[in-house]
Structures are given as structure tokens and as C-alpha cells.
Design a protein around this motif. Structure first.
Motif, PDB file in Angstrom:
ATOM      1  N   LYS A  43      21.177  -4.920  10.059  1.00  0.00           N
ATOM      2  CA  LYS A  43      21.235  -3.662   9.807  1.00  0.00           C
ATOM      3  C   LYS A  43      21.888  -3.494   8.216  1.00  0.00           C
ATOM      4  O   LYS A  43      21.851  -2.461   7.705  1.00  0.00           O
ATOM      5  CB  LYS A  43      21.996  -2.968  10.727  1.00  0.00           C
ATOM      6  CG  LYS A  43      21.676  -2.454  11.916  1.00  0.00           C
ATOM      7  CD  LYS A  43      22.586  -1.575  12.811  1.00  0.00           C
ATOM      8  CE  LYS A  43      22.053  -1.741  14.071  1.00  0.00           C
ATOM      9  NZ  LYS A  43      23.321  -1.541  15.143  1.00  0.00           N
ATOM     10  N   LEU A  44      22.372  -4.743   7.727  1.00  0.00           N
ATOM     11  CA  LEU A  44      22.854  -4.604   6.404  1.00  0.00           C
ATOM     12  C   LEU A  44      21.878  -4.771   5.352  1.00  0.00           C
ATOM     13  O   LEU A  44      22.200  -4.839   3.931  1.00  0.00           O
ATOM     14  CB  LEU A  44      23.978  -5.489   6.330  1.00  0.00           C
ATOM     15  CG  LEU A  44      25.043  -5.665   7.567  1.00  0.00           C
ATOM     16  CD1 LEU A  44      25.934  -6.486   7.443  1.00  0.00           C
ATOM     17  CD2 LEU A  44      25.709  -4.128   7.656  1.00  0.00           C
ATOM     18  N   GLU A 169       8.913  -5.706   0.399  1.00  0.00           N
ATOM     19  CA  GLU A 169      10.337  -5.769   1.269  1.00  0.00           C
ATOM     20  C   GLU A 169      10.354  -6.517   2.546  1.00  0.00           C
ATOM     21  O   GLU A 169       9.245  -6.830   3.041  1.00  0.00           O
ATOM     22  CB  GLU A 169      10.306  -4.246   1.578  1.00  0.00           C
ATOM     23  CG  GLU A 169      11.379  -3.304   0.602  1.00  0.00           C
ATOM     24  CD  GLU A 169      12.780  -3.665   0.620  1.00  0.00           C
ATOM     25  OE1 GLU A 169      13.254  -4.350   1.488  1.00  0.00           O
ATOM     26  OE2 GLU A 169      13.610  -3.453  -0.395  1.00  0.00           O
ATOM     27  N   ASP A 170      11.586  -6.857   2.851  1.00  0.00           N
ATOM     28  CA  ASP A 170      11.815  -7.243   4.228  1.00  0.00           C
ATOM     29  C   ASP A 170      12.523  -6.514   4.973  1.00  0.00           C
ATOM     30  O   ASP A 170      12.894  -6.759   6.157  1.00  0.00           O
ATOM     31  CB  ASP A 170      12.534  -8.608   3.997  1.00  0.00           C
ATOM     32  CG  ASP A 170      13.963  -8.399   3.465  1.00  0.00           C
ATOM     33  OD1 ASP A 170      14.156  -7.586   2.517  1.00  0.00           O
ATOM     34  OD2 ASP A 170      14.665  -9.263   3.975  1.00  0.00           O
ATOM     35  N   LEU A 175      11.572  -0.283   3.307  1.00  0.00           N
ATOM     36  CA  LEU A 175      10.220   0.456   3.680  1.00  0.00           C
ATOM     37  C   LEU A 175      10.473   1.737   3.450  1.00  0.00           C
ATOM     38  O   LEU A 175       9.485   2.747   2.885  1.00  0.00           O
ATOM     39  CB  LEU A 175       9.618  -0.075   5.009  1.00  0.00           C
ATOM     40  CG  LEU A 175       8.637   0.680   5.594  1.00  0.00           C
ATOM     41  CD1 LEU A 175       7.377   0.489   4.855  1.00  0.00           C
ATOM     42  CD2 LEU A 175       8.368   0.306   6.926  1.00  0.00           C
ATOM     43  N   GLU A 176      11.521   2.350   4.037  1.00  0.00           N
ATOM     44  CA  GLU A 176      11.818   4.019   3.951  1.00  0.00           C
ATOM     45  C   GLU A 176      11.939   4.232   2.365  1.00  0.00           C
ATOM     46  O   GLU A 176      11.454   5.572   1.986  1.00  0.00           O
ATOM     47  CB  GLU A 176      12.972   4.034   4.638  1.00  0.00           C
ATOM     48  CG  GLU A 176      12.902   4.215   6.285  1.00  0.00           C
ATOM     49  CD  GLU A 176      14.079   4.315   6.996  1.00  0.00           C
ATOM     50  OE1 GLU A 176      15.377   4.313   6.352  1.00  0.00           O
ATOM     51  OE2 GLU A 176      13.867   4.285   8.171  1.00  0.00           O
ATOM     52  N   ALA A 177      12.585   3.733   1.496  1.00  0.00           N
ATOM     53  CA  ALA A 177      12.809   3.712  -0.023  1.00  0.00           C
ATOM     54  C   ALA A 177      11.447   3.953  -0.654  1.00  0.00           C
ATOM     55  O   ALA A 177      11.128   4.974  -1.330  1.00  0.00           O
ATOM     56  CB  ALA A 177      13.814   2.761  -0.429  1.00  0.00           C
ATOM     57  N   ALA A 178      10.639   2.779  -0.233  1.00  0.00           N
ATOM     58  CA  ALA A 178       9.304   2.963  -0.746  1.00  0.00           C
ATOM     59  C   ALA A 178       8.674   4.167  -0.577  1.00  0.00           C
ATOM     60  O   ALA A 178       8.072   4.787  -1.371  1.00  0.00           O
ATOM     61  CB  ALA A 178       8.426   1.736  -0.457  1.00  0.00           C
ATOM     62  N   ARG A 179       8.581   4.502   0.718  1.00  0.00           N
ATOM     63  CA  ARG A 179       7.979   5.940   1.032  1.00  0.00           C
ATOM     64  C   ARG A 179       8.514   7.001   0.568  1.00  0.00           C
ATOM     65  O   ARG A 179       7.810   7.736  -0.052  1.00  0.00           O
ATOM     66  CB  ARG A 179       7.795   6.156   2.662  1.00  0.00           C
ATOM     67  CG  ARG A 179       7.118   7.086   3.108  1.00  0.00           C
ATOM     68  CD  ARG A 179       6.838   7.153   4.362  1.00  0.00           C
ATOM     69  NE  ARG A 179       7.764   7.492   5.410  1.00  0.00           N
ATOM     70  CZ  ARG A 179       7.691   7.869   6.928  1.00  0.00           C
ATOM     71  NH1 ARG A 179       6.401   7.673   7.285  1.00  0.00           N
ATOM     72  NH2 ARG A 179       8.525   8.030   7.439  1.00  0.00           N
ATOM     73  N   GLY A 189       7.961 -10.901   6.677  1.00  0.00           N
ATOM     74  CA  GLY A 189       9.005 -11.409   7.769  1.00  0.00           C
ATOM     75  C   GLY A 189       8.568 -10.549   8.954  1.00  0.00           C
ATOM     76  O   GLY A 189       7.502  -9.893   9.292  1.00  0.00           O
ATOM     77  N   THR A 190       9.619 -10.462   9.812  1.00  0.00           N
ATOM     78  CA  THR A 190       9.668 -10.026  11.395  1.00  0.00           C
ATOM     79  C   THR A 190      10.620  -9.096  11.666  1.00  0.00           C
ATOM     80  O   THR A 190      10.596  -8.966  13.039  1.00  0.00           O
ATOM     81  CB  THR A 190       9.785 -11.404  12.003  1.00  0.00           C
ATOM     82  OG1 THR A 190      10.869 -12.089  11.966  1.00  0.00           O
ATOM     83  CG2 THR A 190       8.604 -12.123  12.100  1.00  0.00           C
ATOM     84  N   ALA A 191      11.318  -8.590  10.810  1.00  0.00           N
ATOM     85  CA  ALA A 191      12.463  -7.569  11.175  1.00  0.00           C
ATOM     86  C   ALA A 191      11.656  -6.338  11.623  1.00  0.00           C
ATOM     87  O   ALA A 191      10.702  -5.888  11.104  1.00  0.00           O
ATOM     88  CB  ALA A 191      13.123  -7.052   9.764  1.00  0.00           C
TER      89      ALA A 191
END
Ligand code: BG6
Ligand code: MG
Length: 212
Positions: A43-44, A169-170, A175-179, A189-191
Motif C-alpha cells: 500500500k506504500l 508503473e508498478d 496507475l490512478e495518477a496516470a489516468r 508486475g503482479t500488484a
């Protein structure tokens, strides 16, 4: 070509510092009597140092003054920097360097967009500065991911509009920032992610084959 530039997150995308953050935060969590495990550590990712501390402290029954929080964050960072000192150019594999070179040779502008205030030190340890046209990091922004500031600023630093850039991003916050910034996003990765990214791949070495 679909993109004119690529903005790379640093931690978890260009190098792996997760275990160092984990070790350094674990001691903080023990000191304040808060739980800490891989799920909390995840989460960090992408979140600033002080916001990361707040997430950890939310698991403690104690309350902390601003001065105590400042001390805890500084001590965590001192431990983290000692661990970062072990990093060397060997921590960025040749296949990652080859991918960056291929993208650059294809005419794309390459930038780093990281929430970390240690990004310059990490890039120096990796001897990786030469691959990038610009580096925007945690020392240059007021709001960390999921706010898009670090990515929109990185795009501006290479003279591109956000919609011409792909973010790599990982982390969910990234991902939210990009959108939020109006950019496509490739997740490595797998997060777990809150929604489908534009692309999903194992690691950055797959990027040239995906977008060139
Ligand atoms: C991000 C990491 O890149 O940087 C986060 O994914 C970290 O886990 C953040 O909290 C801030 O890092 P630093 O180096 O400024 O403490
Ligand atoms: Mg990351």
C-alpha cells in the motif's frame, strides 16, 4: 508511433527497492506497535514518505506529535539510505538498459516520474541518469501519486503534452495518477490494480516489443 515520450516510475519499475523500504519501515512499525507485512508494504508503493508513515501509524493505538512523526520518518530514511548504499549498476540488468536504449533510439523522449526524494541518489547508484532526458522526483512536487503532478511535470520537462506520453508503473497509486493526468499506463508486475491499465507486462524489457 502512438507515443512521443515515456515516463517511468523508478521504484519497482527500473529497480527493486521494495525489500529496503520493507526492512526500514518494519523497524518503525515495531517501534510504534503497529502491524506490518507485505500487504501493508504494498500500500506504500508510489505514496510519499510522510503519507506512508501515516498509513503505518494508523495501525498503532498511540498518537504522535508532528515532531515525533518527523523523527520517525527521518530515522526510517536514514536506515533506507544505508540499504541503498549497497546498490550498484549491477542492480539494473543489461536487458533493462537495452530496452531503454531501444526506446530512445526509436525517437522517444524518456523521463523518470518518481515520488521518491531519494531518486537522484538511486539513479546515481545505478549509473542510470544517462538514459533519461528529464527526472522529476519527490523533491519537485507538492502532491504525490495518485495526484498526477509528478507525471504532468515530467511531460512538461521533456516538452510533451500528457496525452503523448505513456506512463510505466508498478503501483495502483501510479496507475490512478496516470489516468488523472490523461495518460495511458503500462503496468509491470503482479500488484492488484483498481482497473485495467492500457498494457500489462512482466517487466520493462517487454516494452519495446509492445509499443514500437
Ligand atoms: C516511491 C515508493 O517511489 O517513493 C514509495 O514507491 C515511497 O514506497 C516513495 O514511499 C517515497 O520515497 P522516499 O525515498 O522519498 O522516502
Ligand atoms: Mg513504483
Amino acid at each position: 508511433m502512438k507515443y512521443k515520450g515515456i515516463i517511468f516510475d523508478l521504484d519497482g519499475v527500473l529497480c527493486s527497492t521494495d525489500r529496503f523500504h520493507f526492512e526500514a519501515w518494519k523497524q518503525t512499525a515495531e517501534e510504534v506497535g503497529a502491524p506490518f507485512d507485505e500487504t501493508i508494504n504494498m500500500k506504500l508503493r508510489g505514496v510519499s514518505r510522510m503519507e506512508s508513515l501515516e498509513i503505518i501509524l494508523s495501525g498503532s493505538s498511540k498518537t504522535f506529535t508532528d515532531a515525533e512523526k518527523e523523527r520517525l520518518a527521518t530515522e526510517k530514511n536514514d536506515r533506507y539510505r544505508k540499504l541503498l548504499a549497497q546498490m550498484s549498476p549491477a542492480d539494473m540488468p543489461a536487458a533493462v538498459r537495452d530496452a531503454l536504449t531501444a526506446l530512445h533510439n526509436a525517437g522517444l523522449k524518456l523521463a523518470v516520474g518518481s515520488s521518491s526524494k531519494n531518486a537522484a541518489y538511486i539513479l546515481e547508484q545505478l549509473d542510470a541518469n544517462r538514459y533519461f532526458d528529464a527526472v522529476c522526483d519527490g523533491t519537485m512536487i507538492a502532491h504525490s501519486k495518485p495526484d498526477p503532478e509528478v507525471f504532468t511535470k515530467a511531460a512538461a520537462m521533456v516538452g510533451l503534452a500528457p496525452e503523448d506520453c505513456l506512463v510505466v508503473e508498478d503501483a495502483a497509486a501510479g496507475l490512478e495518477a496516470a489516468r488523472a493526468g490523461g495518460m495511458d499506463c503500462a503496468i509491470v508486475g503482479t500488484a492488484p490494480m483498481p482497473f485495467e491499465p492500457t498494457y500489462h507486462m512482466q517487466d520493462v524489457t517487454k516494452l519495446p516489443g509492445t509499443i514500437l
